[in-house]
Write an enzyme that holds these catalytic residues in place. Structure first.
Site, PDB file in Angstrom:
ATOM      1  CB  CYS A  14      -0.951   0.085   1.181  1.00  0.00           C
ATOM      2  SG  CYS A  14      -2.095  -1.270   1.282  1.00  0.00           S
ATOM      3  NE  ARG A  22       5.053   1.904   0.232  1.00  0.00           N
ATOM      4  CZ  ARG A  22       6.141   1.923   0.987  1.00  0.00           C
ATOM      5  NH1 ARG A  22       7.227   2.529   0.563  1.00  0.00           N
ATOM      6  NH2 ARG A  22       6.169   1.343   2.158  1.00  0.00           N
ATOM      7  CD1 TRP A  32       0.262  -6.420  -3.056  1.00  0.00           C
ATOM      8  CD2 TRP A  32      -0.170  -7.033  -0.944  1.00  0.00           C
ATOM      9  NE1 TRP A  32       0.559  -7.756  -2.934  1.00  0.00           N
ATOM     10  CE2 TRP A  32       0.309  -8.156  -1.651  1.00  0.00           C
ATOM     11  CE3 TRP A  32      -0.509  -7.184   0.392  1.00  0.00           C
ATOM     12  CZ2 TRP A  32       0.468  -9.403  -1.066  1.00  0.00           C
ATOM     13  CZ3 TRP A  32      -0.352  -8.433   0.985  1.00  0.00           C
ATOM     14  CH2 TRP A  32       0.130  -9.526   0.267  1.00  0.00           C
ATOM     15  CG  ASN A  92       0.897   0.286   4.447  1.00  0.00           C
ATOM     16  OD1 ASN A  92       0.632  -0.866   4.121  1.00  0.00           O
ATOM     17  ND2 ASN A  92       2.131   0.737   4.564  1.00  0.00           N
ATOM     18  N   GLY A  93      -1.262  -1.605   6.254  1.00  0.00           N
ATOM     19  CA  GLY A  93      -0.945  -2.495   7.369  1.00  0.00           C
ATOM     20  C   GLY A  93      -2.076  -3.463   7.631  1.00  0.00           C
ATOM     21  CD  GLU A 118      18.176 -11.812  -7.066  1.00  0.00           C
ATOM     22  OE1 GLU A 118      17.553 -12.384  -6.172  1.00  0.00           O
ATOM     23  OE2 GLU A 118      17.838 -10.707  -7.526  1.00  0.00           O
ATOM     24  CE  LYS A 163      14.760 -10.116  -9.208  1.00  0.00           C
ATOM     25  NZ  LYS A 163      15.387  -9.999  -7.945  1.00  0.00           N
ATOM     26  CD  GLU A 175      10.905 -10.782  -7.913  1.00  0.00           C
ATOM     27  OE1 GLU A 175      10.126 -10.466  -7.010  1.00  0.00           O
ATOM     28  OE2 GLU A 175      12.109 -10.465  -7.899  1.00  0.00           O
ATOM     29  CG  HIS A 223      23.038 -35.022  -2.742  1.00  0.00           C
ATOM     30  ND1 HIS A 223      23.534 -36.123  -2.060  1.00  0.00           N
ATOM     31  CD2 HIS A 223      24.116 -34.263  -3.063  1.00  0.00           C
ATOM     32  CE1 HIS A 223      24.846 -36.016  -1.962  1.00  0.00           C
ATOM     33  NE2 HIS A 223      25.224 -34.898  -2.567  1.00  0.00           N
ATOM     34  CE  LYS A 254      11.711  -2.136  -4.797  1.00  0.00           C
ATOM     35  NZ  LYS A 254      12.534  -3.138  -5.500  1.00  0.00           N
TER      36      LYS A 254
HETATM   37  O1  M6R Z   1      13.036  -4.189   1.022  1.00  0.00           O
HETATM   38  P1  M6R Z   1      13.682  -5.490   1.296  1.00  0.00           P
HETATM   39  O2  M6R Z   1      15.052  -5.596   0.748  1.00  0.00           O
HETATM   40  O3  M6R Z   1      13.663  -5.833   2.780  1.00  0.00           O
HETATM   41  O4  M6R Z   1      12.775  -6.561   0.585  1.00  0.00           O
HETATM   42  C1  M6R Z   1      13.026  -7.936   0.711  1.00  0.00           C
HETATM   43  C2  M6R Z   1      12.262  -8.740  -0.321  1.00  0.00           C
HETATM   44  O5  M6R Z   1      10.884  -8.551  -0.167  1.00  0.00           O
HETATM   45  C3  M6R Z   1      12.653  -8.356  -1.754  1.00  0.00           C
HETATM   46  O6  M6R Z   1      14.019  -8.516  -1.975  1.00  0.00           O
HETATM   47  C4  M6R Z   1      11.869  -9.212  -2.767  1.00  0.00           C
HETATM   48  O7  M6R Z   1      12.267 -10.543  -2.682  1.00  0.00           O
HETATM   49  C5  M6R Z   1      12.047  -8.669  -4.181  1.00  0.00           C
HETATM   50  N1  M6R Z   1      10.790  -8.625  -4.841  1.00  0.00           N
HETATM   51  C6  M6R Z   1      12.963  -9.496  -4.992  1.00  0.00           C
HETATM   52  O8  M6R Z   1      13.104  -9.014  -6.291  1.00  0.00           O
END
Ligand code: M6R
Length: 623
Positions: free
Chosen positions: A2, A33, A81, A107-108, A492, A496, A499, A515, A618
Site C-alpha cells: 500500500c 507499493r 495491496w 496501510n498495514g 537470485e 527473478k 517473480e 542428491h 515492492k
Molecule cells: O526491502 P527489502 O530488501 O527488505 O525486501 C526484501 C524482499 O521482499 C525483496 O528482496 C523481494 O524478494 C524482491 N521482490 C525481490 O526481487
C-alpha cells in the site's frame, strides 16, 4: 504494501497544483507499493469527495476523468495491496465514517479488527466493505463525535491506541478541513516539508516532485499537518519532535530515463549504484572509514558471531556476504530468513552482531526479527537503501547503500549495492581485527572500484542475452546451478524469473544435483550454470564443469555464465555469457547481471508488466 499520500496546501496554491494533482502524482510514484486498487479523498466546501477504483491507478484516473472532482487544497490518496477483502471497488480506500464526513486510508493489518468491528456493529455502525480499514475509520469517527469532541488529532490518537497490529492511517474530516492527521505503528510514514504546504507519504517518493526536505516519525506517533505546521504527539499524548533529513536524490532519479521499464533502467543504473556505495569510504591513507556505523570499533572487535537477517533477494545478498565475511574476518556468519529467525529460539548474546539487509528498510519480517534480536541483547546493524526508514532508525548502526530509488518490484541494483556494502563491512572488520594486511584490503578495494566499469561491459553485451530470452520465452521451466558465491546468484536468477516471468524456476547448489534435482533433467531442459572463476580454488571450477557435463549428458540445454577466457566450459555449453575477470569473491557483482537482463527481457517478451508483477508489492510491510 500500500502506498499512502497526504497533502495540504494554501488554497491559492491550487493555481500551481491542486491537492488532486499532488495526490495523483504521489500515487503514480508510490504505485510500486501495491496496485490492486487506488483511491483519493479531498475536502472542499465542507464536503469530503472520494473516487476509488479496483485495478491499477490508470483505472482511477479514468474514473476521475469521467466524474471530475471539485478543486481542493487538502486530501489523501491510496494505492492498495489487498490483505482484508478482495481487490474490489468497494474494498478500495478511502473508507468513510461519520456520515461521509470522515475519510480514512490505511496501510498495514489491524489484528484486533474483528473484536472492534463487533463492538462497533453493536454501537450501530454499518459496514460496506470487508476491510480492517473501515473498522479504523468507524472507530475514529466514534471518537470524533464522542470524547474527542470534534478534534481529529485526538480522535486519531484515541483510536490508534486501541488498534493492534501494523498501521499507518491518514484521515481528513469535512469539519476540520485545515488538516490531515496521520498515525503510525509498525508501518512506514514520512512527512514532507513545503512552504505553505506539507505532505505525507509512505516514503519520500510520494512527494519528491515537490520537496526534498522530510521528517522521520517514531513508532506510535500521531502527526497533524496544516499549511504552516507539523505537530507530532505520541500515543500517550506527550509532544514529540521528528528528525529532519534531506533526500539525496531528485525526482528524475525515480523516472525511467528513456528505458521502457524501471527494471531495465535500474539494471543499467548498477555501475553507478556500486560506485556510489563505494564512494567516500576511505581516508587519505587508504584505510576504510565507515563513519555512519555508530558502533564503537572496540565492540566490533569483540563480536563472536554475525547473523544476517533478510528476505528474498536481500537474503541472497546476505548469503554472498557470508562467504566474503567468513573468509576475510574469520568470524562465523549465519544467514537466516527474517521470518524464520525469531520463531526458532536463536542463540544470541551481546557478542552477536545482527546485520539486517533491506532495500526498503520497512520489511516487517526483518523489522520484527531485528527488534527481537535487540531484546535478546544483540548489537544491530542495518544495511539499507532507504533514508529515514524504520529498520535503520531502530538499529544501533547503519551502513547505507547508495543505489538511489528502486521502483521496479524486482530488486536489481539494490542487490548489487547490498553485496558491495557487505564487502565493505567485511573488509572494515578485517581491518579492525587485523585479519588482513592493509595491502590486501587495498587490493580488494582497488578491484571493487573496477567493478562498475566491468558491469558496464556486461550491460554492453546485453543483446546476446536478450536474444536468448526472446527465443526461450515459451519454456515452462528453467533451472539455475551455482557453487560457492555462485549458489546465491543461481537462486537470485531463479527468483527473478519466477517473480516477473511467472516461469517455474529453481536455483540449486550444483553439489546438490546428484542428491535429487538431477532427476528433473529431461531432454531440452534449460539449465543456467554460474561457473566459478578458474582462478579461484581449482577443484571448485573443475567440479562445476563436471556438473555441466552431467546435466548435459542427460539432455539439458546448458547456458553458462563464466569468466572471460574460461575455455573449459565452451564444449559443454550451448550458450556462454562471459563476464570480465575479477576476484572470485567479487564475481556475484558481475554474474548476476546477465540473469537479471535475461529475466527482464523474457518477461517483456511474454508481454507481462515487468515493473509490477502480479500478486507482489515492492515493500512487504505486513508479516
Ligand atoms: O526491502 P527489502 O530488501 O527488505 O525486501 C526484501 C524482499 O521482499 C525483496 O528482496 C523481494 O524478494 C524482491 N521482490 C525481490 O526481487
Amino acid at each position: 504494501m500500500c502506498g499512502i499520500v497526504g497533502y495540504i496546501g494554501l488554497p491559492e496554491k491550487t493555481s500551481q497544483h491542486s491537492a488532486l494533482d499532488v495526490l495523483l502524482e504521489g500515487l503514480r510514484r508510490l504505485e510500486y507499493r501495491g496496485y490492486d486498487s487506488a483511491g483519493v479523498a479531498t475536502v472542499a466546501a465542507g464536503t469530503v469527495s472520494t473516487r476509488k477504483k479496483s485495478g491499477k491507478l490508470a483505472n482511477l484516473l479514468a474514473e476521475i476523468d469521467a466524474a471530475p472532482m471539485e478543486a481542493a487544497s487538502v486530501g489523501i490518496g491510496h494505492t492498495r495491496w489487498a490483505t482484508h477483502g478482495a481487490p474490489t471497488d468497494q474494498n478500495a480506500h478511502p473508507h468513510l465514517a461519520d456520515g461521509g464526513k470522515l475519510a480514512v486510508i490505511h496501510n498495514g493489518i489491524i489484528e484486533n479488527f474483528a473484536q472492534l468491528k463487533a463492538k462497533l456493529v453493536a454501537a450501530g455502525e454499518e459496514f460496506s466493505s470487508q476491510t480492517d480499514t473501515e473498522v479504523a475509520a468507524k472507530l475514529i469517527g466514534q471518537y470524533f463525535t464522542g470524547s474527542a469532541a470534534g478534534d481529529l488529532t485526538e480522535a486519531m490518537r484515541l483510536a490508534s491506541s486501541e488498534l493492534e497490529g501494523a498501521f499507518t492511517l491518514l484521515a481528513v474530516h469535512a469539519d476540520q478541513p485545515d488538516r490531515v492527521v496521520a498515525s503510525r505503528r509498525n508501518s512506514p510514514l514520512v512527512v514532507g516539508l513545503g512552504e505553505g504546504e506539507n505532505f505525507l507519504g509512505s516514503d519520500v517518493s510520494g512527494f519528491i516532485d515537490f520537496t526534498r526536505e522530510a521528517v522521520e516519525l517514531e513508532q506510535d506517533q500521531v502527526v497533524t499537518i496544516t499549511t504552516e505546521d507539523v505537530a507530532i504527539i505520541n500515543f500517550d499524548g506527550t509532544e514529540a519532535e521528528g528528525k529532519r533529513f534531506s533526500v539525496n536524490w531528485d525526482a528524475a532519479a525515480a523516472e525511467k530515463g528513456g528505458f521502457g521499464t524501471f527494471m531495465e533502467k535500474e539494471i543499467h543504473d548498477q555501475p553507478k549504484a556500486v560506485e556510489d556505495t563505494l564512494l567516500g569510504r576511505t581516508d587519505a591513507s587508504g584505510r576504510l572509514v565507515l563513519d555512519e556505523l555508530r558502533i564503537d570499533p572496540e565492540e566490533l572487535k569483540s563480536i563472536s558471531k554475525i547473523i544476517v537477517l533478510a528476505c528474498g533477494t536481500s537474503a541472497y545478498a546476505g548469503m554472498v556476504a557470508k562467504y566474503a565475511i567468513e573468509h576475510w574476518v574469520r568470524v562465523p556468519v549465519e544467514v537466516e530468513l527474517s521470518h524464520e529467525f525469531r520463531y526458532r529460539d536463536p542463540i544470541i548474546d551481546d557478542s552477536t552482531l545482527i546485520v539486517s539487509l533491506s532495500q526498503s528498510g520497512e520489511t516487517m519480517d526483518t523489522l520484527m526479527a531485528v527488534r527481537y534480536a535487540k531484546e535478546q541483547g544483540a548489537r544491530t546493524l542495518a544495511i539499507c537503501n532507504t533514508n529515514g526508514s524504520t529498520i535503520p532508525r531502530e538499529s544501533d548502526a547503519v551502513l547505507y547503500t547508495h543505489a538511489g530509488p528502486e521502483i521496479a518490484v524486482a530488486s536489481t541494483k539494490a542487490f548489487l549495492a547490498q553485496i558491495t556494502a557487505s564487502y565493505l563491512l567485511g573488509l572494515y572488520m578485517a581491518q579492525l581485527r587485523g585479519k588482513l594486511f592493509q595491502g590486501e584490503i587495498e587490493d580488494i578495494l582497488a578491484d571493487l572500484h573496477k567493478i562498475p566499469g566491468k558491469i558496464q561491459e556486461v550491460l554492453d553485451g546485453g543483446d546476446q542475452i536478450r536474444e536468448l530470452a526472446r527465443e526461450m520465452a515459451q519454456e515452462p521451466s528453467v533451472l539455475f546451478l551455482g557453487r560457492h558465491v555462485g549458489y546465491p546468484v543461481a537462486m537470485e536468477g531463479a527468483l527473478k524469473l519466477k517473480e516477473i516471468a511467472y516461469i517455474h524456476a529453481e536455483g540449486f547448489a550444483a553439489g546438490e544435483l546428484k542428491h535429487g534435482p538431477i532427476a528433473l533433467i529431461d531432454q531440452g531442459q534449460p539449465v543456467f550454470v554460474v561457473v566459478p572463476s578458474p582462478h579461484g580454488r581449482d577443484s571448485l571450477h573443475a567440479k562445476v564443469v563436471s556438473n555441466i557435463q552431467e546435466v548435459r549428458a542427460r539432455g539439458a540445454r546448458t547456458i553458462t555464465v563464466a569468466e572471460a577466457g574460461d575455455a573449459d566450459v565452451v564444449d559443454y555449453s550451448e550458450t556462454v555469457f562471459y563476464v570480465p575477470e575479477t576476484q572470485p569473491l567479487l564475481m556475484p557483482l558481475l554474474t548476476t547481471v546477465p540473469l537479471q537482463i535475461f529475466a527482464c527481457a523474457l518477461a517483456a517478451e511474454k508481454g507481462y508488466d515487468v515493473d509490477q508483477p502480479r500478486n507482489l508489492a515492492k515493500s512487504v510491510t505486513v508479516e
